[in-house]
Scaffold this motif. Structure first.
Motif, mmCIF file in Angstrom:
data_model
loop_
_atom_site.group_PDB
_atom_site.id
_atom_site.type_symbol
_atom_site.label_atom_id
_atom_site.label_comp_id
_atom_site.label_asym_id
_atom_site.label_seq_id
_atom_site.Cartn_x
_atom_site.Cartn_y
_atom_site.Cartn_z
ATOM 1 N N ALA A 331 52.569 34.880 52.620
ATOM 2 C CA ALA A 331 53.404 35.139 51.179
ATOM 3 C C ALA A 331 54.154 34.064 50.875
ATOM 4 C CB ALA A 331 54.497 36.460 51.807
ATOM 5 N N GLU A 332 54.061 32.934 51.149
ATOM 6 C CA GLU A 332 54.621 31.483 50.645
ATOM 7 C C GLU A 332 54.490 31.381 49.146
ATOM 8 O OE1 GLU A 332 54.716 26.641 51.695
ATOM 9 O OE2 GLU A 332 53.332 28.064 52.524
ATOM 10 N N SER A 333 53.675 31.978 48.651
ATOM 11 C CA SER A 333 53.271 31.719 47.349
ATOM 12 C C SER A 333 53.593 32.919 46.434
ATOM 13 C CB SER A 333 51.781 31.432 46.840
ATOM 14 O OG SER A 333 51.089 32.464 47.052
ATOM 15 N N LEU A 334 54.533 33.719 47.060
ATOM 16 C CA LEU A 334 54.741 35.068 46.223
ATOM 17 C C LEU A 334 55.602 34.949 45.149
ATOM 18 C CD1 LEU A 334 55.192 38.350 46.402
ATOM 19 C CD2 LEU A 334 57.168 37.859 47.934
ATOM 20 N N GLU A 335 55.275 35.675 44.165
ATOM 21 C CA GLU A 335 56.071 35.689 42.920
ATOM 22 C C GLU A 335 56.278 37.267 42.926
ATOM 23 O OE1 GLU A 335 54.184 34.342 39.396
ATOM 24 O OE2 GLU A 335 54.270 32.131 40.606
ATOM 25 N N LEU A 336 57.398 37.918 42.973
ATOM 26 C CA LEU A 336 57.680 39.467 43.145
ATOM 27 C C LEU A 336 58.664 39.746 41.999
ATOM 28 C CD1 LEU A 336 59.440 41.413 46.269
ATOM 29 C CD2 LEU A 336 59.980 41.579 43.738
ATOM 30 N N SER A 337 58.107 40.692 41.089
ATOM 31 C CA SER A 337 59.090 41.316 40.124
ATOM 32 C C SER A 337 59.021 42.665 39.982
ATOM 33 C CB SER A 337 58.109 40.573 38.752
ATOM 34 O OG SER A 337 56.784 41.241 38.644
ATOM 35 N N VAL A 338 60.110 43.368 39.143
ATOM 36 C CA VAL A 338 59.922 44.640 39.037
ATOM 37 C C VAL A 338 60.483 45.020 37.779
ATOM 38 C CG1 VAL A 338 61.578 46.669 39.751
ATOM 39 C CG2 VAL A 338 61.063 44.781 41.501
ATOM 40 N N THR A 339 59.802 46.027 37.279
ATOM 41 C CA THR A 339 59.968 46.445 35.677
ATOM 42 C C THR A 339 60.331 47.886 35.606
ATOM 43 O OG1 THR A 339 58.341 44.674 35.330
ATOM 44 C CG2 THR A 339 59.100 46.318 33.440
ATOM 45 N N TYR A 340 61.241 48.289 35.099
ATOM 46 C CA TYR A 340 61.207 49.768 34.568
ATOM 47 C C TYR A 340 60.199 50.288 34.000
ATOM 48 C CZ TYR A 340 63.415 54.346 33.642
ATOM 49 O OH TYR A 340 63.824 55.642 33.387
ATOM 50 N N ASP A 341 59.397 51.030 34.188
ATOM 51 C CA ASP A 341 58.270 51.620 33.446
ATOM 52 C C ASP A 341 57.930 53.012 33.676
ATOM 53 O OD1 ASP A 341 55.804 51.430 31.916
ATOM 54 O OD2 ASP A 341 54.671 50.523 33.634
ATOM 55 N N PRO A 342 58.732 53.998 33.080
ATOM 56 C CA PRO A 342 58.687 55.340 33.458
ATOM 57 C C PRO A 342 57.385 55.903 33.219
ATOM 58 C CG PRO A 342 60.310 54.937 31.918
ATOM 59 C CD PRO A 342 59.925 53.553 32.374
ATOM 60 N N ALA A 343 56.888 55.490 32.013
ATOM 61 C CA ALA A 343 55.437 56.176 31.453
ATOM 62 C C ALA A 343 54.317 55.323 32.127
ATOM 63 C CB ALA A 343 55.623 55.733 29.966
ATOM 64 N N TRP A 344 54.333 54.401 33.034
ATOM 65 C CA TRP A 344 53.475 53.888 33.945
ATOM 66 C C TRP A 344 52.433 53.094 33.009
ATOM 67 C CZ3 TRP A 344 51.165 55.935 38.928
ATOM 68 C CH2 TRP A 344 52.271 56.329 40.100
ATOM 69 N N SER A 345 52.805 52.620 31.920
ATOM 70 C CA SER A 345 51.870 51.959 30.920
ATOM 71 C C SER A 345 51.332 50.788 31.538
ATOM 72 C CB SER A 345 53.077 51.441 30.064
ATOM 73 O OG SER A 345 53.675 50.413 30.119
ATOM 74 N N SER A 346 51.832 50.065 32.598
ATOM 75 C CA SER A 346 51.009 49.061 33.436
ATOM 76 C C SER A 346 49.685 49.672 34.004
ATOM 77 C CB SER A 346 51.843 48.361 34.194
ATOM 78 O OG SER A 346 51.029 47.482 35.197
ATOM 79 N N TYR A 347 49.830 50.816 34.507
ATOM 80 C CA TYR A 347 48.923 51.413 35.389
ATOM 81 C C TYR A 347 47.774 52.054 34.300
ATOM 82 C CZ TYR A 347 46.616 55.352 37.899
ATOM 83 O OH TYR A 347 45.641 56.200 38.426
ATOM 84 N N PHE A 348 48.325 52.652 33.111
ATOM 85 C CA PHE A 348 47.389 53.452 32.169
ATOM 86 C C PHE A 348 46.731 52.176 31.281
ATOM 87 C CE2 PHE A 348 49.474 57.204 33.394
ATOM 88 C CZ PHE A 348 48.517 57.865 33.816
ATOM 89 N N GLU A 349 46.952 50.824 31.348
ATOM 90 C CA GLU A 349 46.299 49.702 30.813
ATOM 91 C C GLU A 349 44.917 49.498 31.168
ATOM 92 O OE1 GLU A 349 47.105 44.945 30.002
ATOM 93 O OE2 GLU A 349 48.132 46.140 31.111
ATOM 94 N N PHE A 350 44.743 50.185 32.654
ATOM 95 C CA PHE A 350 43.486 50.120 33.225
ATOM 96 C C PHE A 350 42.948 51.348 33.721
ATOM 97 C CE2 PHE A 350 46.201 46.168 34.213
ATOM 98 C CZ PHE A 350 45.223 45.299 33.581
ATOM 99 N N ALA A 351 43.637 52.487 33.978
ATOM 100 C CA ALA A 351 43.280 53.684 34.646
ATOM 101 C C ALA A 351 42.625 54.466 33.258
ATOM 102 C CB ALA A 351 44.177 54.537 35.306
#
Length: 353
Positions: A331-351
């Motif tokens: 996990a040395e190269s880890l980039e962790l991010s958190v975004t508030y996305d209640p409509a799951w827009s990130s998921y439905f970009e591909f689903a």
């Protein structure tokens, strides 16, 4: 749980101190005074009260007027609320218990029974087509549309209308002869059935090995090339991504307690790195899903990195659960991010919807 901000702490301190003076006012006056208090400390939020002048305890409703960008702040304010003798603190305007009602605006009145609604898919959300069940004078059509939006907020509730509803289109005549048109006053149970039966949002957490994953190959960048450039990019390597989507996650999509998209993005320069990172992503999914803190929804391998996206409800609890895993060498190269996305827009970009 994260400690409340100084602004939230100051607001609740002032509100608690003002309870006696608030109780001496009629309900309408209390609402005005309470909003003066919150405006002093926090922007983008408002307070409403539900009850009667003589009620010993009334509901104190914190609202963002449907602005999802202010929903995280709203929930932090509610979570930090102290015990109040005369108030029950609630998040968001809830659905009205009497959805058959009229409202008036500038001398024009419209009832929810006169607003007709049809449902259809809009990505991961539900789209609404709206038409009016009676003739609307030309001068009042804009009024009627504005009133319909206000009605929708009351009939579906602030959270559901802001998060679960996508496009809202006003039409003169039905476009789809198969569409089911219903009065807005009857929408709530129909909307809930559509959400579960048509969109598959049962709310039930899928179980590990029974999850249904789909893998696809995507090519990015062709549409972004400058047509006027002398270099047409023909010799440039294709920007290809391998995306794996968890179709089973659809059952819990847009659950209010899974509103944050947490991303673990790691370098995968070699075959061994790819295997190690995939194993780490899978273990993170197991840690979150066993306790139902979150669910892995998709992974993407692109340009020498692999990222996994999980929807979680409590950012801090999720990070705590993953902390030992993310201290490993892989996990040395880890980039962790958190975004508030209640409509799951990130998921439905591909689903698939």
């Amino acid at each position: 749980m994260t400690a409340p901000s100084p602004e939230i702490t100051a607001f609740w301190r002032d509100f608690s101190d003002a309870q006696a003076s608030l109780q001496a006012q009629p309900l309408r006056g209390r609402v005005e005074s309470a909003n003066a208090l919150i405006e002093r400390h926090l922007s983008g939020l408002a307070l409403e009260m539900s009850g009667g002048d003589g009620d010993a305890v009334v509901d104190l409703i914190v609202t963002a007027h449907g602005s999802t960008e202010n929903f995280p702040l709203l929930m932090q304010v509610v979570a930090a609320a102290p015990a109040l003798q005369s108030y029950r603190v609630r998040a968001f305007r809830e659905r009205t218990t009497q959805p058959d009602f009229p409202i008036g605006m500038d001398g024009f009145e419209l009832a929810t029974s006169e607003v007709l609604v049809a449902l259809e898919r809009d990505g991961g959300q539900a789209a609404l087509e709206i038409r009016f069940g009676r003739e609307i004078p030309e001068d009042y059509r804009d009024h009627a549309r504005n009133m319909a939006f206000i009605m929708l907020d009351h009939v579906l509730g602030e959270y559901d209308f802001a998060v679960k509803v996508g496009a809202v289109d006003f039409v003169e005549e039905p476009g789809d002869p198969q569409a089911q048109w219903i009065p807005l006053s009857q929408l709530p149970p129909v909307f809930d059935r559509y959400w579960v039966q048509t969109l598959g949002r049962t709310g039930d957490f899928p179980v590990g090995d029974l999850q249904d994953w789909t893998v696809m190959t995507l090519t990015f960048g062709d549409e972004a090339r400058d047509e006027d450039s002398e270099d047409d990019g023909a010799d440039a390597p294709a920007d290809i991504a391998i995306v794996a989507v968890n179709g089973s996650a659809n059952s819990v999509a847009m659950r209010a307690d899974l509103a944050y998209a947490l991303t673990l993005d790691l370098a995968v320069g070699s075959r061994d790195e790819r295997a190690a990172v995939q194993a780490l992503h899978d273990q993170a999914a197991t840690l979150l899903e066993l306790s139902q803190l979150g669910i892995q929804v998709y992974t993407m391998t692109r340009a020498g990195r692999r990222r996994a996206v999980y929807y979680v409800g409590d950012e801090q609890l999720a990070k705590q659960a993953l902390a030992p895993l993310l201290l490993r060498d892989e996990a040395e190269s880890l980039e962790l991010s958190v975004t508030y996305d209640p409509a799951w827009s990130s998921y439905f970009e591909f689903a698939a919807d």
